[in-house]
Enzyme design. Structure first.
Site, PDB file in Angstrom:
ATOM      1  N   ASP A   1       0.818  -1.215   0.000  1.00 27.79           N
ATOM      2  CA  ASP A   1       0.000   0.000   0.000  1.00 27.79           C
ATOM      3  C   ASP A   1       0.852   1.266   0.000  1.00 27.79           C
ATOM      4  OD1 ASP A   1      -1.882  -1.962   0.299  1.00 27.79           O
ATOM      5  OD2 ASP A   1      -2.982  -0.971   1.910  1.00 27.79           O
TER       6      ASP A   1
ATOM      7  N   ARG B   1      -0.861   5.467  17.204  1.00 33.18           N
ATOM      8  CA  ARG B   1      -1.064   6.462  16.154  1.00 33.18           C
ATOM      9  C   ARG B   1      -0.626   7.878  16.544  1.00 33.18           C
ATOM     10  NH1 ARG B   1      -0.364   2.253  13.510  1.00 33.18           N
ATOM     11  NH2 ARG B   1      -2.164   1.266  12.510  1.00 33.18           N
TER      12      ARG B   1
END
Length: 411
Positions: free
Chosen positions: A18, A98
């Protein structure tokens, strides 16, 4: 049509299919320089190939950083001081990683003079929210490019075709359709599995899916005891050995994993509105949560514990939804950290076939447990049991008033 007014963008880059496609796509669609950033947060995979792949695609500024200590010390440990659990089960392993990645993305953007950042999160998941809320909180004017919300490469076949067309290096097994029939994300706190065959919430995953925990049925038949030393709410030693934050978690992952501790299969509510089925392995975190609550049980006042428990679901939602850098999370963290000054001592846990049982807790300096008062034997006047009568009658007053009112209504 992609907007073209970007000079330089910092891409969160793993080196996988990706993000490798994203790298080339950014170069072509935005006609900009791409800086890559690869974080080692304990995912257990070799990150060095990311440098080679980035160089092959013409990247001149490549950042590969070992963030394991910062991850556990500044993100995982503060979260565990709050005993944070999302929807009663999830220990927030992906969520808490994150904000650290977002933090480094904007720091690198500033250092390199980039005017944008980019990530590989899809438009259906939570990670896009977490990355971008974190980035905006730290760099309000940053431009965010999320290719999955812009391009039409919305299938694996299209991604592979794009990689073939542009000479993007892709692992052989991925090119041939090999690998697991679900997506996997790992860091030092956990491994998550979702998508693919796991999208059926009634499907039981095969035993071979689990990577870091043995099956509880195949775990050792002899229990293992582990002693954890706490200072200020954080574990500082395991079985008497002083360890750094990351080493604590690595050690507990290894010990818990061999006893089948920390597996979870749940359906959760994503912030974007849909339900999602995820499977998780969090052996070290499961031990940490049980032990921390045990340490607090003898060192924190009853109402302080109650307040923390009231606030915990709110704190957990903030982490899950991406608000780590929000003023409300920082405010809660200050309160939580203040409570942890007294959370010092030792906890002993017993691990056995997937279970974590607390078998002892002690604090030489901060224990509120008074055996003279708690004893069922003669306490030699430390507690006057006759005082309980007035206590009970006062607390029963509103109940008696309401009962008398009901009695009158029945007449």
């Amino acid at each position: 049509m992609a907007q073209k007014k970007v000079k330089k963008v910092v891409l969160a880059y793993s080196g996988g299919l990706d993000t490798s496609v994203i790298l080339k796509w950014l170069q072509d669609e935005y006609q900009c320089e791409v800086v890559t950033f690869t974080a080692d947060i304990g995912q257990g995979e070799e990150v060095a190939p990311a440098r080679r792949k980035a160089k092959q695609l013409g990247v001149k500024q490549i950042f590969i950083e070992d963030l394991r200590e910062e991850f556990v010390r500044d993100f995982v440990f503060p979260m565990f001081r709050a005993n944070a659990v999302y929807e009663g089960e999830y220990l927030l392993g992906t969520s808490i990683a994150r904000p650290l990645i977002a933090k480094r993305l904007v720091e690198i953007a500033r250092a390199t003079g980039a005017d944008a950042i980019s990530h590989g999160a899809t438009g259906k998941g939570n990670d896009q929210v977490r990355f971008e809320l974190g980035a905006y909180a730290l760099m309000p004017d940053v431009r965010v490019i999320a290719p999955w919300r812009e391009w039409d490469l919305l299938s694996r076949d299209k991604l592979l075709a794009y990689a073939d067309q542009h000479g993007i290096p892709v692992d052989f097994k991925k090119r041939r359709g090999g690998g697991a029939p679900y997506s996997m994300d790992a860091n030092l706190l956990h491994i998550s599995y979702e998508g693919g065959i796991l999208e059926d919430p009634d499907f039981e995953p095969e035993e071979s899916m689990w990577r870091i925990t043995v099956s509880p049925q195949k775990a050792p038949s002899k229990p293992e005891y582990v002693d954890l030393e706490y200072r200020g709410g954080d574990i500082v030693a395991v079985n008497g050995k002083k360890l750094s934050a990351a080493k604590v978690l690595e050690t507990l992952n290894r010990i818990g994993g061999r006893h089948g501790v920390g597996r979870l299969d749940m359906v959760e509510n994503r912030y974007v509105g849909m339900k999602s089925r995820g499977c998780y392995e969090t052996p070290g975190g499961t031990i940490m949560l049980r032990a921390h609550r045990a340490m607090e049980s003898i060192t924190l006042d009853r109402e302080v514990l109650s307040l923390k428990d009231d606030l915990m679901p709110r704190y957990a939602r903030l982490v899950y939804n991406g608000y780590w850098f929000s003023p409300e999370r920082r405010l809660l963290q200050g309160l939580i950290d203040e409570s942890q000054k007294a959370v010092n001592g030792h906890v002993r846990v017993k691990l056995y076939k997937g279970t974590v049982l607390v078998t002892g807790r002690r604090s030489e300096t901060d224990s509120l447990f008074d055996p003279r008062i708690a004893t069922f034997d003669d306490d030699k006047g430390a507690y006057n049991q006759a005082d309980a009568e007035g206590f009970i009658r006062l607390n029963a007053l509103r109940l008696r008033i309401e009962a008398n009112l009901r009695k009158k209504r029945r007449r």
